[in-house]
Scaffold this active site. Structure first.
Site, short mmCIF file in Angstrom:
data_model
loop_
_atom_site.label_atom_id
_atom_site.label_comp_id
_atom_site.label_asym_id
_atom_site.label_seq_id
_atom_site.Cartn_x
_atom_site.Cartn_y
_atom_site.Cartn_z
N ASP A 228 27.20 -7.90 16.06
CA ASP A 228 28.36 -8.78 16.23
C ASP A 228 28.15 -10.08 15.45
O ASP A 228 28.49 -11.15 15.92
CB ASP A 228 28.59 -9.07 17.71
CG ASP A 228 29.95 -9.73 17.97
OD1 ASP A 228 30.85 -9.57 17.14
OD2 ASP A 228 30.08 -10.41 19.02
N CYS B 238 45.05 -4.30 32.54
CA CYS B 238 44.90 -5.51 31.73
C CYS B 238 45.86 -6.59 32.21
O CYS B 238 47.09 -6.41 32.17
CB CYS B 238 45.13 -5.21 30.25
SG CYS B 238 44.95 -6.67 29.19
N CYS C 102 44.37 -11.27 24.79
CA CYS C 102 43.16 -10.84 25.48
C CYS C 102 42.45 -12.04 26.12
O CYS C 102 42.20 -13.05 25.45
CB CYS C 102 42.23 -10.13 24.51
SG CYS C 102 40.65 -9.63 25.23
#
Length: 378
Positions: A144, A208, A224
């Site tokens: 990442d 979500c 998000c």
């Protein structure tokens, strides 16, 4: 080198990797051209939000041999991050935290050491061992940390399939793991991908809080909670604030609801053990941290990616959400905590504090004087 020797090499690399805390090793080729159209479409729709580096890097993310010239193969690795000793039933316990609006919830992966450093350091140690097999070789390690299509490489090499939440998902390990890669300049036989096993399940999409999973496997980062609380440097959109609940750094909802995560593995190394100041803490206490305390208690952890200002921004939103559900004594505590930050030097903090204070509606007499109740009458 023939296929037999390559197979022996991979077996040895896997054994060494396990000693270093990795649970699985795979191998991918470098031709990711079939993933380019989907990447371009995701960028064109603006789903990357303010992650402008994704635009700048463009298709380099899908071209390992351009990112690191000479790359022939990519060794992929996964490292579990559930704390050692995690007991069965952890997803339900984590979801229960969301029902306590006064508790600040930090994503599981962020409760231990900064994984960027842990994974890369251990990949480098793995490369030192590989050198005893291959001799000196060219490589770069990633976790990442560069324009790398990590999930694509992982799924192609059999680490798992892309779940509907877009994360790599394994029948044996769920999704609670970090990914890492070693770009190498020698050939290894690619390992086989696995088939998808989400079936008709859409639990991650349904759960979500902000509707960020806009299609199976497609996440609009702008909605998000992980993006909003970590990557986003500015104000959190007002329409999304009430949906964020008590999340203050990241979000695991799409993972804790996933049936496959009952098979999630705990880490073999102590780096990802929980640090107590981050777990089960009251929002009003976390909001009281000054910058020195914030830096001390997040030292060595990924939360350092945000500064004290954004830490306060995130908690202010959670306090506003808690205020709407609070009884009078708790509402007084929340308001008092928020007022102490109402004149903060940061305009970003002041804005979110003002919003949070407005969530309680009109202040009642009891809110203002929590010690005056019916027992004082007469």
């Amino acid at each position: 080198m023939d296929d037999h020797n390559r197979s022996q090499w991979l077996a040895q690399i896997r054994a060494w990797a396990q000693e270093l805390g990795f649970s699985h090793i795979g191998v991918s080729g470098v031709d990711l051209s079939s993933a380019e159209p989907q990447l371009l479409q995701w960028l064109a729709q603006g789903f990357h939000g303010d992650l402008h580096y994704m635009e700048r890097h463009g298709l380099m993310r899908a071209r390992p041999a351009e990112l690191v010239p000479g790359t022939v193969s990519v060794i992929t690795a996964r490292m579990p991050y559930l704390p050692r000793g995690t007991a069965p039933g952890w997803p339900a316990r984590e979801r229960a935290r969301l029902l306590n609006p006064d508790e600040g919830v930090v994503s599981l992966y962020a409760r231990g050491r900064d994984y960027h450093k842990v994974v890369r350091q251990r990949l480098r140690r793995l490369c030192d061992r590989i050198e005893t097999l291959a001799g000196p070789f060219g490589y770069r390690v990633f976790s990442d940390s560069a324009p790398v299509l990590e999930k694509e490489l992982a799924s192609r090499s059999g680490q798992g399939w892309r779940g509907k939440h877009s994360l790599v998902l394994s029948r044996d390990a769920g999704s609670m793991f970090f990914l890492g890669e070693i770009f190498v300049d020698f050939p290894l036989t690619p390992t086989e991908p696995v088939s998808a096993h989400c079936g008709t399940c859409a639990a991650c999409i349904d759960v979500c809080p902000t509707g960020a999973i806009v299609a199976p496997g497609v996440v609009d980062a702008r909605r998000c909670i992980s993006y909003l609380t970590i990557e986003n440097h500015g104000p959190i959109p007002e329409d999304l604030r009430p949906l964020m609940g008590n999340h203050i750094y990241g979000c695991d909802d799409c993972q804790t609801i996933c049936p496959w995560n009952k098979y999630a593995e705990a880490a073999d190394i102590p780096d990802f053990d929980e640090r107590s100041p981050l777990v089960g803490q009251q929002l009003v206490d976390l909001f009281a941290w000054d910058e020195e305390t914030f830096l001390k208690r997040t030292e060595g952890g990924p939360i350092r990616r945000i500064n004290h200002e954004r830490w306060l921004r995130n908690i202010a939103v959670a306090l506003g959400n808690a205020l709407r559900a609070a009884d009078a004594p708790q509402a007084w505590k929340i308001r008092a905590a928020l007022r102490r930050r109402a004149d903060h030097d940061s305009a970003l903090v002041r804005e979110h504090v003002a919003w949070a204070l407005a969530q309680g509606g009109a202040e009642t007499i009891m809110d203002a004087n929590p010690g005056r109740g019916d027992s004082d009458a007469g």
